[in-house]
Each structure stands twice: as C-alpha cells, then as structure tokens.
Motif scaffolding. Structure first.
Motif, PDB file in Angstrom:
ATOM      1  N   MET A   1       0.809  -1.200   0.000  1.00  0.00           N
ATOM      2  CA  MET A   1       0.000   0.000   0.000  1.00  0.00           C
ATOM      3  C   MET A   1       0.852   1.263   0.000  1.00  0.00           C
ATOM      4  SD  MET A   1      -3.149  -0.680  -0.241  1.00  0.00           S
ATOM      5  CE  MET A   1      -4.269   0.518   0.388  1.00  0.00           C
ATOM      6  N   LYS A   2       2.147   1.139  -0.211  1.00  0.00           N
ATOM      7  CA  LYS A   2       2.995   2.328  -0.217  1.00  0.00           C
ATOM      8  C   LYS A   2       2.731   3.201  -1.431  1.00  0.00           C
ATOM      9  CE  LYS A   2       6.796   0.443   2.425  1.00  0.00           C
ATOM     10  NZ  LYS A   2       8.213   0.101   2.423  1.00  0.00           N
ATOM     11  N   ASN A   3       2.443   2.576  -2.570  1.00  0.00           N
ATOM     12  CA  ASN A   3       2.268   3.335  -3.809  1.00  0.00           C
ATOM     13  C   ASN A   3       0.783   3.429  -4.153  1.00  0.00           C
ATOM     14  OD1 ASN A   3       2.847   4.758  -6.046  1.00  0.00           O
ATOM     15  ND2 ASN A   3       3.823   3.096  -7.147  1.00  0.00           N
ATOM     16  N   ILE A   4       0.063   4.273  -3.428  1.00  0.00           N
ATOM     17  CA  ILE A   4      -1.381   4.388  -3.605  1.00  0.00           C
ATOM     18  C   ILE A   4      -1.767   5.513  -4.571  1.00  0.00           C
ATOM     19  CG2 ILE A   4      -1.774   5.938  -1.670  1.00  0.00           C
ATOM     20  CD1 ILE A   4      -4.237   4.177  -1.014  1.00  0.00           C
ATOM     21  N   ARG A   5      -0.804   6.357  -4.923  1.00  0.00           N
ATOM     22  CA  ARG A   5      -1.110   7.510  -5.781  1.00  0.00           C
ATOM     23  C   ARG A   5      -1.734   7.134  -7.120  1.00  0.00           C
ATOM     24  NH1 ARG A   5       3.305  12.222  -4.684  1.00  0.00           N
ATOM     25  NH2 ARG A   5       2.951  12.298  -2.450  1.00  0.00           N
ATOM     26  N   PRO A   6      -1.238   6.108  -7.817  1.00  0.00           N
ATOM     27  CA  PRO A   6      -1.886   5.771  -9.102  1.00  0.00           C
ATOM     28  C   PRO A   6      -3.367   5.416  -8.938  1.00  0.00           C
ATOM     29  CG  PRO A   6       0.229   4.674  -8.960  1.00  0.00           C
ATOM     30  CD  PRO A   6      -0.031   5.299  -7.619  1.00  0.00           C
ATOM     31  N   TYR A   7      -3.704   4.769  -7.835  1.00  0.00           N
ATOM     32  CA  TYR A   7      -5.098   4.418  -7.604  1.00  0.00           C
ATOM     33  C   TYR A   7      -5.956   5.652  -7.355  1.00  0.00           C
ATOM     34  CZ  TYR A   7      -3.280  -0.279  -7.100  1.00  0.00           C
ATOM     35  OH  TYR A   7      -2.662  -1.465  -7.324  1.00  0.00           O
ATOM     36  N   ILE A   8      -5.427   6.596  -6.601  1.00  0.00           N
ATOM     37  CA  ILE A   8      -6.185   7.818  -6.316  1.00  0.00           C
ATOM     38  C   ILE A   8      -6.351   8.650  -7.582  1.00  0.00           C
ATOM     39  CG2 ILE A   8      -6.127  10.001  -5.061  1.00  0.00           C
ATOM     40  CD1 ILE A   8      -4.984   8.488  -2.720  1.00  0.00           C
ATOM     41  N   LEU A  45     -13.029  18.735   3.130  1.00  0.00           N
ATOM     42  CA  LEU A  45     -12.371  18.036   4.230  1.00  0.00           C
ATOM     43  C   LEU A  45     -11.794  16.697   3.786  1.00  0.00           C
ATOM     44  CD1 LEU A  45     -14.815  18.789   7.183  1.00  0.00           C
ATOM     45  CD2 LEU A  45     -12.521  19.715   6.806  1.00  0.00           C
ATOM     46  N   ILE A  46     -12.505  15.979   2.925  1.00  0.00           N
ATOM     47  CA  ILE A  46     -12.002  14.708   2.409  1.00  0.00           C
ATOM     48  C   ILE A  46     -10.758  14.921   1.561  1.00  0.00           C
ATOM     49  CG2 ILE A  46     -12.520  12.795   0.829  1.00  0.00           C
ATOM     50  CD1 ILE A  46     -15.400  12.909   1.900  1.00  0.00           C
ATOM     51  N   VAL A  47     -10.762  15.945   0.721  1.00  0.00           N
ATOM     52  CA  VAL A  47      -9.597  16.234  -0.117  1.00  0.00           C
ATOM     53  C   VAL A  47      -8.399  16.615   0.750  1.00  0.00           C
ATOM     54  CG1 VAL A  47      -8.674  17.848  -1.828  1.00  0.00           C
ATOM     55  CG2 VAL A  47     -10.922  16.832  -2.165  1.00  0.00           C
ATOM     56  N   ILE A  48      -8.608  17.432   1.766  1.00  0.00           N
ATOM     57  CA  ILE A  48      -7.512  17.813   2.669  1.00  0.00           C
ATOM     58  C   ILE A  48      -6.974  16.582   3.385  1.00  0.00           C
ATOM     59  CG2 ILE A  48      -6.982  19.063   4.811  1.00  0.00           C
ATOM     60  CD1 ILE A  48      -8.905  21.250   3.819  1.00  0.00           C
ATOM     61  N   TRP A  49      -7.859  15.695   3.831  1.00  0.00           N
ATOM     62  CA  TRP A  49      -7.444  14.489   4.522  1.00  0.00           C
ATOM     63  C   TRP A  49      -6.607  13.598   3.607  1.00  0.00           C
ATOM     64  CZ3 TRP A  49      -9.008   9.302   3.721  1.00  0.00           C
ATOM     65  CH2 TRP A  49      -8.580   8.416   4.695  1.00  0.00           C
ATOM     66  N   ILE A  50      -7.009  13.468   2.333  1.00  0.00           N
ATOM     67  CA  ILE A  50      -6.262  12.648   1.373  1.00  0.00           C
ATOM     68  C   ILE A  50      -4.879  13.238   1.137  1.00  0.00           C
ATOM     69  CG2 ILE A  50      -6.160  11.957  -1.063  1.00  0.00           C
ATOM     70  CD1 ILE A  50      -9.196  11.561  -0.924  1.00  0.00           C
ATOM     71  N   PHE A  51      -4.793  14.558   0.948  1.00  0.00           N
ATOM     72  CA  PHE A  51      -3.496  15.180   0.714  1.00  0.00           C
ATOM     73  C   PHE A  51      -2.581  15.058   1.929  1.00  0.00           C
ATOM     74  CE2 PHE A  51      -5.441  17.628  -2.872  1.00  0.00           C
ATOM     75  CZ  PHE A  51      -4.608  17.089  -3.841  1.00  0.00           C
ATOM     76  N   ARG A  52      -3.131  15.130   3.115  1.00  0.00           N
ATOM     77  CA  ARG A  52      -2.306  14.959   4.314  1.00  0.00           C
ATOM     78  C   ARG A  52      -1.796  13.529   4.421  1.00  0.00           C
ATOM     79  NH1 ARG A  52      -4.384  18.573   9.370  1.00  0.00           N
ATOM     80  NH2 ARG A  52      -4.180  20.553   8.295  1.00  0.00           N
ATOM     81  N   LYS A  53      -2.632  12.562   4.060  1.00  0.00           N
ATOM     82  CA  LYS A  53      -2.201  11.169   4.087  1.00  0.00           C
ATOM     83  C   LYS A  53      -1.102  10.910   3.078  1.00  0.00           C
ATOM     84  CE  LYS A  53      -4.693   8.857   7.067  1.00  0.00           C
ATOM     85  NZ  LYS A  53      -4.131   8.085   8.139  1.00  0.00           N
ATOM     86  N   LEU A  54      -1.212  11.491   1.897  1.00  0.00           N
ATOM     87  CA  LEU A  54      -0.227  11.265   0.849  1.00  0.00           C
ATOM     88  C   LEU A  54       1.058  12.052   1.064  1.00  0.00           C
ATOM     89  CD1 LEU A  54      -2.443  11.248  -2.348  1.00  0.00           C
ATOM     90  CD2 LEU A  54      -1.390   9.316  -1.216  1.00  0.00           C
ATOM     91  N   GLY A  55       0.935  13.271   1.536  1.00  0.00           N
ATOM     92  CA  GLY A  55       2.089  14.147   1.639  1.00  0.00           C
ATOM     93  C   GLY A  55       2.811  14.087   2.962  1.00  0.00           C
ATOM     94  N   GLY A  56       2.266  13.425   3.948  1.00  0.00           N
ATOM     95  CA  GLY A  56       2.854  13.430   5.270  1.00  0.00           C
ATOM     96  C   GLY A  56       4.089  12.572   5.432  1.00  0.00           C
ATOM     97  N   ARG A  57       4.258  11.572   4.594  1.00  0.00           N
ATOM     98  CA  ARG A  57       5.381  10.626   4.750  1.00  0.00           C
ATOM     99  C   ARG A  57       6.323  10.752   3.560  1.00  0.00           C
ATOM    100  NH1 ARG A  57       1.137   6.077   5.774  1.00  0.00           N
ATOM    101  NH2 ARG A  57       0.417   6.706   7.802  1.00  0.00           N
ATOM    102  N   ARG A  58       7.420  11.446   3.754  1.00  0.00           N
ATOM    103  CA  ARG A  58       8.392  11.569   2.658  1.00  0.00           C
ATOM    104  C   ARG A  58       9.715  10.999   3.058  1.00  0.00           C
ATOM    105  NH1 ARG A  58       7.361  16.823  -0.897  1.00  0.00           N
ATOM    106  NH2 ARG A  58       5.152  16.617  -0.966  1.00  0.00           N
TER     107      ARG A  58
END
Length: 58
Positions: A1-8, A45-58
């Motif tokens: 589940m590390k590479n979830i961006r293509p699915y989103i 709120l859903i969009v902000i939550w998704i961006f925080r999930k994706l962008g929080g771990r670099r």
C-alpha cells in the motif's frame, strides 16, 4: 500500500469523466443552499485528509 497515488489519480479521473460538474452543482443547489454548503465542506475536508495522508510521509 505504499504506492497508492496511481489508484487515487485513476479514481479522480474516473469521477471527472463520469460526472458532469455543471449538472452536479446544479442538482446540489436545487436541493437547497444549506445542503450545498454541507456537501462542499465535506468534500473539501475529504480532499484535505487525502493530501495529508499522501504528503505526510516523505
């Protein structure tokens, strides 16, 4: 589940293709102003939550 961006991205593209934005916005405002405000806030709120999930771990 590390590479979830293509699915989103594929989900977002599918949603953009299947929904006509003008029709959706028109239907929301037909339902009432407060309904539209609540739905828009939930979507933001859903969009902000998704961006925080994706962008929080670099």
């Amino acid at each position: 589940m590390k590479n979830i961006r293509p699915y989103i991205f594929s989900l977002l593209i599918m949603l953009m293709v299947t929904f006509s934005s003008c029709q959706v916005i028109g239907d929301i405002f037909k339902a009432g102003m407060w309904t539209a405000v609540i739905i828009i806030v939930i979507i933001v709120l859903i969009v902000i939550w998704i961006f925080r999930k994706l962008g929080g771990r670099r």
